[in-house]
Design a protein around this motif. Structure first.
Motif, PDB file in Angstrom:
ATOM      1  N   UNK A 260      31.828 -12.517 -31.100  1.00 41.21           N
ATOM      2  CA  UNK A 260      32.262 -14.095 -31.092  1.00 41.21           C
ATOM      3  C   UNK A 260      32.839 -14.162 -29.589  1.00 41.21           C
ATOM      4  N   UNK A 261      32.561 -15.386 -29.088  1.00 40.74           N
ATOM      5  CA  UNK A 261      33.391 -15.803 -27.777  1.00 40.74           C
ATOM      6  C   UNK A 261      34.574 -15.419 -27.484  1.00 40.74           C
ATOM      7  N   UNK A 262      35.382 -15.238 -28.791  1.00 37.48           N
ATOM      8  CA  UNK A 262      36.911 -14.997 -28.544  1.00 37.48           C
ATOM      9  C   UNK A 262      36.800 -13.456 -29.098  1.00 37.48           C
ATOM     10  N   UNK A 263      35.973 -12.563 -29.355  1.00 41.60           N
ATOM     11  CA  UNK A 263      35.889 -11.419 -29.855  1.00 41.60           C
ATOM     12  C   UNK A 263      36.283 -11.347 -31.180  1.00 41.60           C
ATOM     13  N   UNK A 264      36.858 -10.247 -31.566  1.00 37.34           N
ATOM     14  CA  UNK A 264      37.630 -10.241 -32.707  1.00 37.34           C
ATOM     15  C   UNK A 264      38.750 -11.104 -33.432  1.00 37.34           C
ATOM     16  N   UNK A 265      39.095 -12.088 -32.566  1.00 42.30           N
ATOM     17  CA  UNK A 265      39.924 -13.170 -32.894  1.00 42.30           C
ATOM     18  C   UNK A 265      39.424 -14.138 -33.806  1.00 42.30           C
ATOM     19  N   UNK A 266      38.053 -14.482 -33.839  1.00 47.96           N
ATOM     20  CA  UNK A 266      37.602 -14.923 -35.016  1.00 47.96           C
ATOM     21  C   UNK A 266      37.214 -14.344 -36.284  1.00 47.96           C
ATOM     22  N   UNK A 267      37.444 -12.954 -36.085  1.00 49.99           N
ATOM     23  CA  UNK A 267      37.573 -12.375 -37.570  1.00 49.99           C
ATOM     24  C   UNK A 267      38.926 -12.498 -37.999  1.00 49.99           C
ATOM     25  N   UNK A 268      40.001 -12.596 -37.231  1.00 49.79           N
ATOM     26  CA  UNK A 268      41.335 -12.941 -37.745  1.00 49.79           C
ATOM     27  C   UNK A 268      41.585 -14.456 -38.157  1.00 49.79           C
ATOM     28  N   UNK A 269      40.908 -15.232 -37.491  1.00 47.87           N
ATOM     29  CA  UNK A 269      40.881 -16.784 -37.991  1.00 47.87           C
ATOM     30  C   UNK A 269      40.009 -16.894 -38.912  1.00 47.87           C
ATOM     31  N   UNK A 270      39.012 -16.266 -39.307  1.00 48.16           N
ATOM     32  CA  UNK A 270      38.268 -16.240 -40.632  1.00 48.16           C
ATOM     33  C   UNK A 270      39.299 -15.884 -41.539  1.00 48.16           C
ATOM     34  N   UNK A 271      39.856 -14.760 -41.459  1.00 46.36           N
ATOM     35  CA  UNK A 271      40.931 -14.165 -42.605  1.00 46.36           C
ATOM     36  C   UNK A 271      42.007 -15.192 -42.743  1.00 46.36           C
ATOM     37  N   UNK A 272      42.549 -15.723 -41.824  1.00 46.39           N
ATOM     38  CA  UNK A 272      43.827 -16.651 -42.019  1.00 46.39           C
ATOM     39  C   UNK A 272      43.356 -17.995 -42.719  1.00 46.39           C
ATOM     40  N   UNK A 273      41.868 -18.377 -42.388  1.00 44.64           N
ATOM     41  CA  UNK A 273      41.442 -19.533 -43.224  1.00 44.64           C
ATOM     42  C   UNK A 273      41.133 -19.379 -44.451  1.00 44.64           C
ATOM     43  N   UNK A 274      40.979 -18.064 -45.079  1.00 42.84           N
ATOM     44  CA  UNK A 274      40.828 -17.629 -46.193  1.00 42.84           C
ATOM     45  C   UNK A 274      42.281 -17.706 -46.880  1.00 42.84           C
ATOM     46  N   UNK A 275      43.039 -17.212 -46.311  1.00 43.11           N
ATOM     47  CA  UNK A 275      44.345 -16.671 -46.927  1.00 43.11           C
ATOM     48  C   UNK A 275      45.339 -18.412 -46.812  1.00 43.11           C
ATOM     49  N   UNK A 276      44.860 -19.297 -46.007  1.00 43.77           N
ATOM     50  CA  UNK A 276      45.762 -20.269 -46.017  1.00 43.77           C
ATOM     51  C   UNK A 276      44.672 -21.408 -45.616  1.00 43.77           C
ATOM     52  N   UNK A 277      44.329 -22.038 -46.661  1.00 46.23           N
ATOM     53  CA  UNK A 277      42.850 -22.964 -46.445  1.00 46.23           C
ATOM     54  C   UNK A 277      43.197 -24.113 -45.535  1.00 46.23           C
ATOM     55  N   UNK A 278      44.588 -24.702 -45.642  1.00 47.37           N
ATOM     56  CA  UNK A 278      44.919 -25.860 -45.282  1.00 47.37           C
ATOM     57  C   UNK A 278      44.970 -25.757 -43.641  1.00 47.37           C
ATOM     58  N   UNK A 279      44.985 -24.466 -43.118  1.00 47.16           N
ATOM     59  CA  UNK A 279      45.474 -24.405 -41.655  1.00 47.16           C
ATOM     60  C   UNK A 279      44.144 -25.007 -40.854  1.00 47.16           C
ATOM     61  N   UNK A 280      42.777 -24.894 -41.246  1.00 48.14           N
ATOM     62  CA  UNK A 280      41.634 -25.294 -40.421  1.00 48.14           C
ATOM     63  C   UNK A 280      40.554 -25.711 -41.395  1.00 48.14           C
ATOM     64  N   UNK A 281      39.801 -26.636 -40.801  1.00 57.26           N
ATOM     65  CA  UNK A 281      38.538 -27.106 -41.482  1.00 57.26           C
ATOM     66  C   UNK A 281      37.432 -26.168 -41.369  1.00 57.26           C
ATOM     67  N   UNK A 282      36.252 -26.199 -42.339  1.00 57.95           N
ATOM     68  CA  UNK A 282      35.218 -25.703 -41.985  1.00 57.95           C
ATOM     69  C   UNK A 282      35.138 -24.332 -43.037  1.00 57.95           C
ATOM     70  N   UNK A 283      33.936 -23.489 -43.118  1.00 53.58           N
ATOM     71  CA  UNK A 283      33.812 -22.596 -44.056  1.00 53.58           C
ATOM     72  C   UNK A 283      32.804 -21.537 -43.679  1.00 53.58           C
ATOM     73  N   UNK A 284      32.533 -21.499 -42.261  1.00 50.12           N
ATOM     74  CA  UNK A 284      31.590 -20.623 -41.796  1.00 50.12           C
ATOM     75  C   UNK A 284      31.862 -19.929 -40.478  1.00 50.12           C
ATOM     76  N   UNK A 285      30.923 -18.698 -40.159  1.00 48.14           N
ATOM     77  CA  UNK A 285      31.435 -18.004 -39.072  1.00 48.14           C
ATOM     78  C   UNK A 285      31.078 -18.901 -37.933  1.00 48.14           C
ATOM     79  N   UNK A 286      30.307 -19.925 -38.005  1.00 42.75           N
ATOM     80  CA  UNK A 286      29.904 -20.647 -36.745  1.00 42.75           C
ATOM     81  C   UNK A 286      30.958 -21.639 -36.478  1.00 42.75           C
ATOM     82  N   UNK A 287      31.487 -22.134 -37.478  1.00 41.21           N
ATOM     83  CA  UNK A 287      32.588 -23.549 -37.057  1.00 41.21           C
ATOM     84  C   UNK A 287      33.787 -22.838 -37.005  1.00 41.21           C
TER      85      UNK A 287
END
Length: 622
Positions: A325-352
């Motif tokens: 990812x452009x931010x490396x594995x930070x996007x993996x962490x962001x995907x996880x956090x969004x799964x754990x706390x859905x209100x933290x960010x919009x979207x549901x894909x690896x792209x968005x």
């Protein structure tokens, strides 16, 4: 890490709720910070990825842990329990987030608190952002790629990628492998500094064993003719078999127990200048120079002078280095956090997720089943008589120590700290935990107004032996979702610089890491920045460019405790690895051990596997 309060502390109205929870996601314990409009607005603006200057193990992030590890301070349990949870996770890196993710899947109603001493989640997988001339540049400040997902991932780790929405095959489209080489017509290069080699020189070309261009590239080195002749020989297919007079058994023992440096110095008889040139070819990959690399490891990595020693290695399925990812594995962490706390960010894909705006004010809300508390250090973990776990936590800038009670705990922080804060850990397990001495390093990210200097140099990647930053490169070109990487040398771009702080001195890799860490700890932001500029100025001057005019901003990701320790052939037997890691993984009562540390492996798949294992152990005994 984040700090969290029980629901009863938040019954004072909407402003109190907003102010307390938002501030708790930042840097000060909520109970002792006044709820003012100014504080609320400051907390709402809290967004660590956009911070520049010193990041990673930034000032203050380790002071609490160091008071224990270096100062010998002992913390005791406060009498009053401030908060109660089903699970406390220590460490909001990928393994800790994975552990929380699997625990929540098994127990959807569980109340989970994740604490971390850094200003952002992700652990070593941290995201850096710059804004240059109105353009946002996204890059990575640590863990950078999904390594070998086709052949190197367990079934659990492979399924995990699918579960959080990562299809790694898409990177075959998103990662532009041709931008610098075929579109910008750039190549690799080597920079020789005057202090080490007597003169400044820049040589273009990718120097590889057996390459037809090797002789022409080496001919340009600032070395004597005899030195260049010997270097040319060891890079050729016709390099001698320097061990031809040894029996197979003698050869096997020699290559396993002799450092590559000693082999080059004493057997190949390379000069000091040639040794300095080769000194750091292993630094980026291994985290240490060739003094801690065995001859066998040099052979397996394709280094020169060892190709004809009649050695063997296992066949491996090599995969392209594109799963990034452009931010490396930070996007993996962001995907996880969004799964754990859905209100933290919009979207549901690896792209968005790459350009999704994360609201850090949502991380530590009392209504969340999962809460993440940053800038908070766990100082003590103790099993109680009733089977619960008591945790002592403290904010970065507060003297307030508070007690959290949880039914279970998963420890996903530094292994060496676990040996000091997990009460009741057996001495053998403490010793095993202390074996994981991490690699000290700095990832310097320099935001440039343009890449014209590199266009003039004709190179996008530079090897710089015997210098603070052994390698530097224009950032990977990844176009995903709404994010577009720079397409021309006239656009703003990020220069990635790799500074492996491991010391040359030390009898073992661990000693080298510790010695390097001590030196790194003595450097503040000004010193670190000066080292970057000192190294870049003469390089830019080669093409009549001034780095001071071209640089727009800089972020120095200092990792005093960087990548996990990994087996070093010269010092670690297979038996010692198996013994240490199995011991490290053992639970201590209701405290379960995660993180890639307990695998002695610094890769994403190991963080996932260990987080999953710890979560399943906890669920089984809950």
């Amino acid at each position: 890490m984040n700090k969290k309060l029980t629901r009863r502390h938040f019954l004072g109205g909407s402003l109190a709720l907003a102010g307390a929870t938002v501030i708790s996601g930042c840097e000060v314990p909520t109970k002792f910070r006044p709820v003012t409009e100014q504080n609320v607005q400051a907390a709402l603006a809290y967004y660590p990825p956009a911070r520049t200057g010193l990041r990673g193990d930034h000032d203050g992030s380790q002071s609490r842990a160091h008071s224990i590890a270096l100062g010998g301070k002992n913390y005791t349990l406060p009498t009053e329990t401030r908060e109660h949870y089903d699970l406390v996770v220590v460490g909001a890196g990928i393994s800790g987030l994975v552990a929380a993710y699997y625990y929540q899947k098994a127990k959807p109603q569980a109340k989970i608190l994740i604490v971390d001493n850094h200003e952002d989640f992700g652990g070593h997988a941290v995201r850096n952002e710059f804004t240059v001339n109105g353009r946002t540049l996204i890059t990575y400040g640590g863990s950078e790629n999904i390594d070998s997902p086709k052949h190197g991932f367990s079934l659990v780790a492979s399924q995990f990628l699918r579960d959080i929405g990562i299809d790694y095959t898409k990177f075959e489209r998103y990662f532009d492998t041709k931008l610098y080489t075929e579109k910008w017509h750039l190549q690799r290069g080597i920079y020789f500094n005057q202090a080490t080699f007597g003169q400044t020189a820049f040589v273009k070309g990718k120097l590889e064993v057996g390459s037809q261009d090797a002789a022409a590239i080496i001919a340009q080195f600032p070395l004597s003719n005899s030195e260049k002749q010997l270097l040319t020989q060891i890079y050729s297919h016709k390099a001698p078999n320097y061990l031809k007079n040894k029996s197979r058994r003698q050869r096997s023992e020699y290559v396993e127990n002799t450092s590559y440096y000693d082999f080059l110095k004493d057997t190949v008889h390379l000069s000091e200048g040639s040794l300095k040139f080769l000194q750091n070819i292993s630094s980026d990959y291994w985290g240490h120079d060739i003094r801690a690399i065995s001859v066998q490891e040099a052979f397996e990595n394709g280094y020169p002078a060892v190709q004809n020693l009649d050695l063997s290695k296992e066949d491996e399925d090599k995969e392209p280095y594109i799963y990034h990812f452009p931010d490396g594995n930070a996007s993996v962490a962001r995907l996880l956090v969004r799964k754990l706390i859905p209100s933290v960010a919009a979207g549901n894909t690896m792209e968005d997720v790459v350009t999704a705006k994360f609201d850090y004010a949502k991380l530590d809300l009392p209504e969340n089943n999962v809460r993440i508390r940053l800038n908070t250090t766990a100082l003590l973990l103790e099993n109680q008589a009733d089977g619960s776990i008591a945790t002592v936590c403290a904010g970065k800038d507060s003297d307030d120590l508070y007690r959290i009670q949880a039914a279970q705990c998963i420890y996903a922080g530094h292994a060496t700290l676990a040996a000091r804060i997990v009460h009741g850990m057996p001495e053998k397990q403490k010793s095993a935990m202390l074996s994981n001495v991490k690699i000290p390093m700095v990832y310097a990210k320099v935001a440039l107004k343009n890449a014209r200097a590199f266009q003039k140099l004709g190179a996008y990647h530079i090897y710089a032996p015997d210098q603070t930053y052994c390698e530097m490169m224009l950032d990977y070109s990844v176009n995903i979702g709404d994010y577009r990487a720079p397409q021309t040398p006239d656009e703003p771009i990020v220069l990635h610089m790799i500074g492996i702080a491991t010391a040359l001195e030390g009898k073992t890799a661990r000693e080298k890491y510790k010695n390097g860490r001590r030196a790194l700890a003595s450097k503040n932001l000004d010193v670190l920045k000066a080292e970057v500029m000192t190294q870049l100025r003469p390089i830019f001057a080669l093409v009549n460019e001034n780095i001071d005019d071209v640089m727009a901003d800089i972020t120095l990701n200092r990792w005093a405790h960087g990548y996990s320790y990994e087996q070093v052939g010269l010092f670690d037997s297979d038996e010692s690895v198996a013994e240490n890691t199995s011991t490290m993984r053992r639970r201590v009562g209701n405290i379960f051990m995660a993180n890639s540390d307990v695998a002695w492996m610094p890769y994403l798949q190991n963080a996932v596997d260990e987080g999953h294992r710890a979560a399943m152990e906890a669920v089984k005994l809950s």
